[in-house]
Design a protein around this motif. Structure first.
Motif, PDB file in Angstrom:
ATOM      1  N   LEU A 293       0.775  -0.956   0.083  1.00 46.49           N
ATOM      2  CA  LEU A 293       0.219  -0.027  -0.568  1.00 46.49           C
ATOM      3  C   LEU A 293       1.026   1.548  -0.157  1.00 46.49           C
ATOM      4  N   MET A 294       2.174   1.088   0.316  1.00 44.29           N
ATOM      5  CA  MET A 294       2.824   2.753   1.004  1.00 44.29           C
ATOM      6  C   MET A 294       4.024   2.659  -0.490  1.00 44.29           C
ATOM      7  N   GLN A 295       4.005   1.874  -1.225  1.00 45.73           N
ATOM      8  CA  GLN A 295       4.187   1.738  -2.460  1.00 45.73           C
ATOM      9  C   GLN A 295       4.094   3.194  -3.333  1.00 45.73           C
ATOM     10  N   ALA A 296       5.368   3.640  -3.171  1.00 45.87           N
ATOM     11  CA  ALA A 296       4.651   5.850  -4.266  1.00 45.87           C
ATOM     12  C   ALA A 296       4.511   5.074  -5.643  1.00 45.87           C
ATOM     13  N   ASP A 297       3.873   6.167  -6.687  1.00 48.54           N
ATOM     14  CA  ASP A 297       3.974   5.843  -7.949  1.00 48.54           C
ATOM     15  C   ASP A 297       4.701   6.796  -8.964  1.00 48.54           C
ATOM     16  N   ALA A 298       4.361   7.262  -9.567  1.00 45.99           N
ATOM     17  CA  ALA A 298       5.046   8.153 -10.797  1.00 45.99           C
ATOM     18  C   ALA A 298       4.976   9.373  -9.964  1.00 45.99           C
ATOM     19  N   ASN A 299       4.069   9.915  -9.344  1.00 44.41           N
ATOM     20  CA  ASN A 299       3.867  10.714  -8.948  1.00 44.41           C
ATOM     21  C   ASN A 299       4.694  11.600  -7.206  1.00 44.41           C
ATOM     22  N   GLY A 300       4.513  10.120  -6.813  1.00 44.90           N
ATOM     23  CA  GLY A 300       5.473  10.208  -5.103  1.00 44.90           C
ATOM     24  C   GLY A 300       4.523  10.357  -4.476  1.00 44.90           C
ATOM     25  N   MET A 301       3.143   9.624  -4.748  1.00 41.61           N
ATOM     26  CA  MET A 301       1.800   9.218  -3.744  1.00 41.61           C
ATOM     27  C   MET A 301       1.408   7.886  -4.324  1.00 41.61           C
ATOM     28  N   SER A 302       1.226   7.134  -2.774  1.00 46.33           N
ATOM     29  CA  SER A 302       1.015   5.814  -2.558  1.00 46.33           C
ATOM     30  C   SER A 302      -0.016   5.742  -2.427  1.00 46.33           C
ATOM     31  N   LEU A 303      -0.990   4.152  -2.606  1.00 45.96           N
ATOM     32  CA  LEU A 303      -2.307   4.217  -1.786  1.00 45.96           C
ATOM     33  C   LEU A 303      -2.601   4.367  -0.326  1.00 45.96           C
ATOM     34  N   HIS A 304      -1.140   4.627  -0.143  1.00 45.09           N
ATOM     35  CA  HIS A 304      -1.680   4.469   1.583  1.00 45.09           C
ATOM     36  C   HIS A 304      -2.295   6.102   2.010  1.00 45.09           C
ATOM     37  N   ASP A 305      -1.299   6.512   0.713  1.00 42.31           N
ATOM     38  CA  ASP A 305      -1.297   7.936   2.166  1.00 42.31           C
ATOM     39  C   ASP A 305      -2.715   8.541   0.917  1.00 42.31           C
ATOM     40  N   HIS A 306      -3.059   8.129   0.203  1.00 40.21           N
ATOM     41  CA  HIS A 306      -4.280   8.579  -0.492  1.00 40.21           C
ATOM     42  C   HIS A 306      -5.565   7.722   0.539  1.00 40.21           C
ATOM     43  N   LEU A 307      -5.243   7.033   0.714  1.00 41.49           N
ATOM     44  CA  LEU A 307      -6.831   6.604   1.760  1.00 41.49           C
ATOM     45  C   LEU A 307      -6.784   7.304   2.866  1.00 41.49           C
ATOM     46  N   SER A 308      -5.774   7.451   3.746  1.00 42.18           N
ATOM     47  CA  SER A 308      -5.395   8.355   4.672  1.00 42.18           C
ATOM     48  C   SER A 308      -5.645   9.724   4.831  1.00 42.18           C
ATOM     49  N   ALA A 309      -5.116  10.438   3.491  1.00 42.15           N
ATOM     50  CA  ALA A 309      -5.577  11.864   3.249  1.00 42.15           C
ATOM     51  C   ALA A 309      -7.750  11.760   3.122  1.00 42.15           C
ATOM     52  N   THR A 310      -7.698  11.316   2.256  1.00 40.77           N
ATOM     53  CA  THR A 310      -9.304  10.670   1.956  1.00 40.77           C
ATOM     54  C   THR A 310     -10.173  10.483   3.360  1.00 40.77           C
ATOM     55  N   VAL A 311      -9.504   9.996   4.275  1.00 43.25           N
ATOM     56  CA  VAL A 311     -10.245   9.414   5.693  1.00 43.25           C
ATOM     57  C   VAL A 311     -10.732  10.993   6.065  1.00 43.25           C
ATOM     58  N   ALA A 312      -9.398  10.901   5.866  1.00 40.60           N
ATOM     59  CA  ALA A 312      -8.706  13.144   6.662  1.00 40.60           C
ATOM     60  C   ALA A 312      -9.871  13.590   6.727  1.00 40.60           C
ATOM     61  N   LYS A 313      -9.730  13.845   5.504  1.00 42.08           N
ATOM     62  CA  LYS A 313     -10.982  14.413   4.714  1.00 42.08           C
ATOM     63  C   LYS A 313     -12.064  14.441   4.791  1.00 42.08           C
ATOM     64  N   ILE A 314     -12.416  13.469   5.245  1.00 39.82           N
ATOM     65  CA  ILE A 314     -14.032  12.693   5.323  1.00 39.82           C
ATOM     66  C   ILE A 314     -14.149  13.469   6.495  1.00 39.82           C
ATOM     67  N   ILE A 315     -13.222  13.363   7.815  1.00 39.05           N
ATOM     68  CA  ILE A 315     -13.429  13.013   8.700  1.00 39.05           C
ATOM     69  C   ILE A 315     -13.424  15.164   9.490  1.00 39.05           C
ATOM     70  N   ALA A 316     -12.579  15.272   8.677  1.00 38.85           N
ATOM     71  CA  ALA A 316     -12.118  17.158   8.720  1.00 38.85           C
ATOM     72  C   ALA A 316     -13.856  17.622   8.265  1.00 38.85           C
TER      73      ALA A 316
END
Lengths: 275, 324
Positions: free
Chosen positions: B12-35
């Motif tokens: 999950l923490m593998q970064a893609d070409a843009n430097g984003m990983s699925l783990h980061d993305h899911l964390s950010a999405t959940v954080a946004k929902i909470i916020a």
């Protein structure tokens, strides 16, 4: 379960179709090269299509285009429950933009009979006009006792229905990724996260697919021409095999569609007419 | 068991070409929902995920520093047309372009309404620039790469032919000569452009060989006037000659007027007698006008040789035959 709720919700929130909304109609006209609906017909469709949509419970309605006839043109619309790729979508025709009649789903025998109508016979514009075709006696068989058994009469509305189905199956196309198989419902659904094709992608035939899934790049070489119109931020694909067909999209947006305005005939001279 | 979780997490923490990983993305999405605490997060989950993705790819430094792309020339051309106020020649007969096009629009085959105004401005500019006496929108011809807008016009007096650079090519003695400017198929001149707002380009005169050849062809236009017309037997010219030939054929085959609306000017001594509006002509009822018999062709049919009038040499030969 969640599936029936999803469907129920979709039908209840089916709002005014954007089929005739100014944006999509203008894009279609720019793609085609001219305006194909009179302002009066357009105004009538703005009110008649939402009513038709409600009556049938469609999730969405689209303006398919026009079949041109000698004394009148048939305006064609289609209604879908899930997406343009579904099997059960229904077609409608009208002359004035207000009184719609559902087009029949032609049986294979009828489709075959329609193919026997000579290509030079233009649609008349009278839905009740009767075409008569005569089947040939297959080799080695006896002609039937009653020679009338060989003749088939087809009314023009049926012929028009056959033309619409043929064109839709042969050339109607959508951007790849715009309609995807929904895993829960098992039907092709509009992809709500489709962000559109980039300008470069939109000009590449590989980014477009026919409704049955075949790639547009499989079309007869040179018969599908793509171009970008910077003044309208519009990419247009025009078919030379089916003159009058265009697919179009605004790159990097989810605005896309297809339209057909023509006589319903394939260009059989394409081998000669390609520049 | 722990190693399976570790492997999964590492994936999950593998970064893609843009430097984003699925783990980061899911964390950010959940954080946004909470916020942001939306009402029904499950329903709009995909939209939130997409929004997080878009925020992550905000323009990087290099995008911010690029110069903006120049405006499309088509738009600039059209804008300039609206700004220009061309002076039409005093005796110019300028049609009510918008009204005429609105009539076609009401029939369900017309230009997009906005284009009518651009066309009017464009035709006014052409009339003023060339000093035309009459001008008319002929129509639009679609092409595989670009389309053509076609305008028909006539000078009050045919201008002198420029010698141009050097001698014009000697006419082929065997070829049927074209009709002179202002007569027959060349009664009018034609100008085309690919996009309204671009300068108008005049088409060459219609030549009989091109017309007879065009009758045997069915070719798509490309939108480039100098494109080759690939055909067998060979077409004598390029796309601009083919376009001009087709325009001549279309005009002479399809331009119709209500029967009786025009007639020959009996008192005139010109040959052929000019066509003028019939005085005191009244339009029949619309039901009568719906019959094809209520209409007449306005222009003569093009002869087999590709001209409206017989070529002069043939007439001379006929005279010799008659005398002999």
């Amino acid at each position: 379960s969640s599936a029936p709720q999803h469907l129920a919700k979709a039908a209840s929130t089916a709002t005014m179709t954007d089929a005739t909304s100014g944006g999509m109609f203008d894009l279609a006209c720019h793609a085609l090269g001219y305006s194909f609906l009179s302002p009066e017909a357009k105004a009538a469709m703005k009110v008649s299509l939402p009513v038709l949509q409600s009556e049938y419970g469609f999730r969405k309605m689209y303006v398919w285009g026009k079949l041109k006839g000698m004394s009148a043109d048939y305006i064609i619309a289609q209604g879908v429950t899930h997406s343009l790729k579904e099997d059960g979508k229904k077609f409608f025709y009208c002359l004035d933009g207000a009184s719609w009649a559902q087009m029949i789903e032609p049986e294979p025998a009828v489709v075959e009979a329609c193919k026997m109508i000579p290509a030079t016979a233009m649609l008349t514009g009278d839905a009740a006009f009767q075409y008569t075709v005569t089947h040939e006696v297959p080799e080695g068989e006896e002609p039937p006792e009653n020679p009338e058994d060989l003749t088939v009469t087809i009314t023009e509305d049926v012929r028009a229905a056959c033309m619409v189905k043929e064109i839709d199956a042969a050339i109607a196309m959508v951007p790849v990724g715009a309609i995807i198989q929904d895993p829960t419902l098992g039907v092709p659904m509009a992809n709500s996260t489709f962000a559109g094709l980039s300008k470069q992608e939109s000009l590449d035939l590989k980014s477009w697919e026919l409704l049955a899934g075949l790639s547009a790049s499989q079309q007869l070489a040179g018969s599908l021409k793509s171009k970008h119109m910077p003044a309208h931020s519009l990419t247009v694909l025009r078919s030379l095999s089916w003159p009058g067909f265009c697919a179009f999209c605004v790159p990097s947006t989810d605005k896309w569609g297809y339209i057909y305005v023509g006589d319903g005939q394939k260009n059989s001279d394409i081998a000669f007419s390609l520049p | 068991m722990d190693s399976a979780v570790a492997v999964a997490k590492a994936k999950l923490m593998q970064a893609d070409a843009n430097g984003m990983s699925l783990h980061d993305h899911l964390s950010a999405t959940v954080a946004k929902i909470i916020a942001e605490d939306p009402e029904n997060p499950l329903e709009v989950f995909e939209q939130i995920s997409l929004a997080v993705k878009k925020q992550a790819t905000l323009p990087r430094k290099e995008y911010l520093q690029t110069t903006p792309a120049p405006p499309p020339p088509e738009l600039v051309g059209k804008r300039d047309l609206f700004r220009a106020k061309p002076e039409l020649p005093e005796d110019a007969e300028f049609p009510n372009v918008v009204e005429e096009l609105a009539t076609f629009e009401n029939l369900g085959t017309g230009l997009v309404r906005d284009d009518a105004y651009v066309l009017k401005a464009s035709m006014a500019k052409l009339t003023a620039d060339k000093g035309l006496r009459t001008v008319r929108f002929f129509g639009k011809i679609l092409g595989t790469e670009r389309d053509y807008y076609v305008v028909e016009g006539a000078y009050a007096e045919e201008p002198e032919e420029d010698e141009g650079e050097g001698e014009p090519p000697a006419p082929d003695p065997k070829a049927v000569p074209p009709e002179e400017n202002g007569t027959g198929v060349n009664k009018f001149r034609y100008w085309v452009c690919n996009e309204l707002g671009e300068p108008w380009v005049e088409l060459p005169m219609a030549k009989p060989a091109a017309i007879t050849s065009a009758r045997e062809l069915k070719k798509h236009f490309t939108g480039r006037l100098d494109a080759a017309v690939v055909a067998h037997p060979p077409f004598p010219g390029t796309e601009k000659d083919y376009l001009r030939a087709q325009i001549a054929r279309i005009l002479h085959d399809t331009y119709v007027a209500p029967g009786g609306m025009f007639s020959f000017e009996e008192d005139s001594e010109e040959e052929p007698k000019p066509i003028v509006p019939t005085e005191e002509w009244e339009a029949p009822e619309p039901e009568e006008m719906a019959e094809p018999s209520a209409w007449v062709h306005f222009y003569s049919t093009i002869l087999k040789v590709g001209r409206v009038s017989k070529p002069p040499k043939e007439e001379a030969e006929e005279e010799e035959e008659e005398e002999a």
